[in-house]
Design an enzyme around this catalytic site. Structure first.
Site, PDB file in Angstrom:
ATOM      1  N   GLN A 122      25.753  44.450  13.936  1.00  0.00           N
ATOM      2  CA  GLN A 122      26.588  44.210  15.118  1.00  0.00           C
ATOM      3  C   GLN A 122      28.076  44.194  14.784  1.00  0.00           C
ATOM      4  O   GLN A 122      28.843  43.425  15.345  1.00  0.00           O
ATOM      5  CB  GLN A 122      26.169  42.924  15.854  1.00  0.00           C
ATOM      6  CG  GLN A 122      24.761  43.058  16.441  1.00  0.00           C
ATOM      7  CD  GLN A 122      24.452  42.041  17.522  1.00  0.00           C
ATOM      8  OE1 GLN A 122      24.898  40.900  17.453  1.00  0.00           O
ATOM      9  NE2 GLN A 122      23.663  42.437  18.505  1.00  0.00           N
ATOM     10  N   MET A 484      31.310  60.933  47.349  1.00  0.00           N
ATOM     11  CA  MET A 484      32.571  61.605  47.032  1.00  0.00           C
ATOM     12  C   MET A 484      32.313  62.862  46.203  1.00  0.00           C
ATOM     13  O   MET A 484      32.986  63.882  46.372  1.00  0.00           O
ATOM     14  CB  MET A 484      33.513  60.641  46.304  1.00  0.00           C
ATOM     15  CG  MET A 484      34.927  61.153  46.185  1.00  0.00           C
ATOM     16  SD  MET A 484      35.668  61.492  47.805  1.00  0.00           S
ATOM     17  CE  MET A 484      36.469  59.928  48.147  1.00  0.00           C
TER      18      MET A 484
END
Lengths: 571, 156
Positions: A122, A484
């Site tokens: 991580q 859109m």
């Protein structure tokens, strides 16, 4: 660790200092998600009650929530996430806050300092990854720097042109110990947000304002960030000048005022764009001449003298040459201009002819639509929403057609009531930002205007809404298309609707119910008003209103990319 | 047009990449960039040689100034200034005749270092235009060229 700490000597762990710093900053809400690198901090948060942690379901949601919190209040939003994926998931939100100048501080966990650069579990180079989309970022490499760095982070985020600041904290720093004192003063020789406004440029601006026959005030989000709405409104009223707003500026001037000529730009009103094109004086206030505003640069306001008031020198003459730059805080600049004009009782030119022209343009009624009796027009829902909320709700939106309709039709009469993602255009912004707005305004009505595509990008936050009892009203304008995208494909790609059809949509009513909320599907125009009223009556429940709307509706007017302001497609 | 921008910035880790990242993110040109400690031991001075229209240079200066770690930015080419660059040129002995060697030796701006591998290294400290002239003269025989990029200072 904590048990070894002698509090009498004022010695604390980094994690304890972290929490104390938030308290000292007056922070009462932190949006976040735990993970390995930040567990010491979470443990300390667990032990106290001054700072409330709000658990989101995805780190992007945490950042948008912090943005909604900041935009709807005058406070700085705070985010806490872990290292690696915690940080990378937050980046869309951080970039969004950067584009829209939102004051947030994002704390990211980091692997232990000894592991940095080792491709540890991580681990990502958070400072490196976020560098292009933050106002500034820090990594704390010594617990002794914890308090001063956090102080600086809040200072940088909230002053000048606001923006996101990331503070990366390696895990070992949160267990190291040192004495704690929170710096009262903060000063950075390389950062001075207090710009003195140049008097000469104010004088020049005043002269042009008084000489103009065809003026327009073009006001943006900077007016809201500067809390200068009242000052702008007073000056505009005194001058009787028309005012248009950018998407980010809506609400900085009363939307129901006769001097308001609506939003400008790609989907702005006919009168606003025509006035921008024909004006002889353009007073840009806290706006940055974004490409969605200017259209074709060489045809932009060809005859205008441009006064540009902005706190960010790099915004001035970046896209459009400013003839009279006024660099500084918008509020201070407007006050200086007002003092010279109003207090000396100076009168602007009679601009009745200009108003006659503008009123002529207004007759086009460019946001009009025809609501028949069969299918719900999306604009009609926004119209009714405005009516039933009396224009007094906090409206967040996602990105797309619904966003434009919510911007065009709802009349925002106060600042900080319209919360949307303008610069980055982040689908998924609407729901989490509504959570932040609801936390900042627990007694107010918060509505999220969205579409069936956008809402699915952060749908997991419905779970957060249940956990904290957020009574948000979701207004889903469901046209079964990424509207859109479909509109652009209709206009510019010969109706080849590549990937813009939302196949396999969920049943939003059942989905809302499975998250523990109320869901309601509305298909008839005659049911719209009652559905909205019923939802608002549910004071303590989230209601998901799924409005089935006309699939073929387009957003008008539209200025195609690269066209001039007076070349609008009206229908 | 060519411009030299002098930047004083905090000695923080990552400050250099903030500047370099700004140039790439905004598509500004960098001809050369040099950075070293300054008179203040908590700050470094960076000299950037760039090119662009007046508008672009104005944006570069403003964007640099906006970086939180940047203490001071100045565009030094618009006023009187001194500018120098250093270059090393490596040449094999066999490529140089006596006449050339004499010319090099006579030139007060050049220093000659001999290597153990039958090569010489010519060191030249001069203005970039003079350096370009010198490099032109050795173009066909140079094996390796190492340039520092310019540093500059206002002289008025």
């Amino acid at each position: 660790m904590t048990q070894n700490i002698d509090k009498k000597q004022n010695i604390f762990t980094g994690a304890q200092i972290f929490v104390k710093c938030l308290e000292a900053e007056g922070i009462d809400k932190v949006f976040g998600y735990p993970g390995g690198a930040v567990l010491h901090i979470y443990d300390e948060l667990h032990k106290q009650n001054d700072v409330t942690h709000i658990l989101v379901r995805h780190e992007q949601g945490a950042v948008h929530a912090a943005e909604g919190f900041a935009k709807s209040s005058e406070k700085t939003g705070v985010v806490l996430v872990t290292s690696g994926p915690g940080a990378t998931n937050a980046i869309t939100g951080i970039a969004d806050a950067y584009m829209d100048s939102v004051p947030i501080v994002v704390f990211t966990g980091q692997v232990r300092t000894a592991l940095i650069g080792n491709d540890a579990f991580q681990e990502v180079d958070t400072v490196g990854i976020t560098r292009p989309c933050v106002k500034h970022n820090f990594m704390i490499t010594d617990v002794k720097d914890m308090a001063s760095t956090i102080r600086k982070a809040f200072y940088v985020a909230s002053t000048g042109r606001p923006g996101p600041v990331v503070v990366d904290i390696p895990k070992d720093i949160t267990e190291d110990t040192c004495e704690f004192s929170y710096p009262e003063e903060v000063s950075m020789r390389s950062y001075n947000p207090n710009i003195e406004i140049n008097e000469d440029s104010v004088d020049k601006a005043v002269k042009c304002i008084l000489a103009s026959k065809k003026p327009v005030i073009y006001a943006g989000g900077g007016v809201i960030n500067s809390n200068a709405s009242d000052e702008l409104t007073e000056l505009a009223k005194y001058l009787n000048f028309p005012v248009t707003n950018t998407l980010m500026g809506l609400g900085c001037y009363p939307g129901d005022d006769p001097q308001f000529i609506q939003m400008l730009g790609m989907h702005g009103s006919y009168e606003a764009n025509m006035a921008m094109h024909d004006c002889d004086l353009l007073i840009a206030v806290g706006a940055r001449f974004d490409d969605r505003i200017t259209g074709r640069l060489d045809k932009f306001s060809p005859d205008a003298t441009v006064i540009h008031i902005d706190i960010d020198p790099s915004s001035i003459s970046k896209n459009i040459k400013a003839h009279i730059p006024v660099v500084g805080d918008v509020k201070g600049a407007i006050n200086k201009i007002s003092n010279k004009i109003i207090q000396n009782d100076l009168k602007p030119k009679n601009i009745d002819k200009w108003w006659d022209q503008i009123n002529e343009w207004r007759k086009k009624d460019s946001f009009k639509y025809n609501q028949g009796s069969d299918i719900i027009k999306p604009q009609f829902v926004i119209d009714k929403l405005y009516e039933v909320t009396k224009g007094d709700a906090f409206i967040t939106s996602d990105v797309g057609q619904h966003q434009m309709w919510a911007a065009q039709i709802y009349k925002y009469s106060k600042p900080r009531r319209w919360i949307n993602s303008g610069g980055l255009g982040t689908m998924g912004f609407g729901l989490p930002s509504a959570m932040g707005a609801q936390f900042a305004n627990p007694e107010s009505l918060v509505c999220c205007v969205t579409g069936e595509a956008s809402i699915q990008m952060c749908i997991q936050e419905l779970s957060t809404c249940l956990q904290y009892g957020l009574p948000i009203k979701i207004i889903n304008l469901n046209n079964r298309y990424m509207g859109m995208v479909r509109q652009w494909q209709e206009f510019f790609y010969e109706k080849r609707y590549a990937m813009s059809y939302m196949d396999a949509l969920p049943d939003f009513v059942k989905l809302a119910e499975s998250y523990g909320h109320i869901g309601h599907k509305i298909e008839n125009p005659s049911d719209v008003e009652a559905a909205l009223k019923d939802a608002i009556k549910q004071k303590d429940r989230l209601v998901f209103l799924d409005f089935i709307t006309d699939q073929n509706e387009n957003v008008f007017p539209m200025i195609a990319t690269g066209a001039a302001h007076n070349k609008m497609i009206l229908s | 047009m060519r411009h030299i921008i002098s930047v004083l910035l905090e000695n923080e880790s990552g400050a250099l990449s903030r500047v370099a990242g700004l140039f790439s993110a905004r598509s500004f040109n960098i001809e050369s960039l040099s950075v070293a400690p300054s008179e203040d031991n908590t700050a470094s001075r960076m000299t950037i040689v760039t090119s662009g229209s007046e508008n672009v240079i104005e944006q570069i200066v403003k964007q640099l100034d906006k970086l939180i770690d940047v203490i001071e930015v100045s565009e030094i080419t618009s006023n009187e200034h001194v500018e120098r660059e250093i270059v090393f040129v490596k040449i094999e002995d066999k490529s140089i005749d006596k006449k050339m060697m004499d010319n090099f030796s006579k030139n007060e701006f050049l220093k000659i270092h001999k290597t153990k591998n039958n090569e010489i290294i010519i060191e030249c400290v001069d203005s970039p235009s003079k350096i370009n002239e010198f490099l032109k003269s050795v173009k066909n025989i140079a094996v390796k060229i190492v340039r520092s990029g310019s540093v500059g200072i206002n002289s008025n």
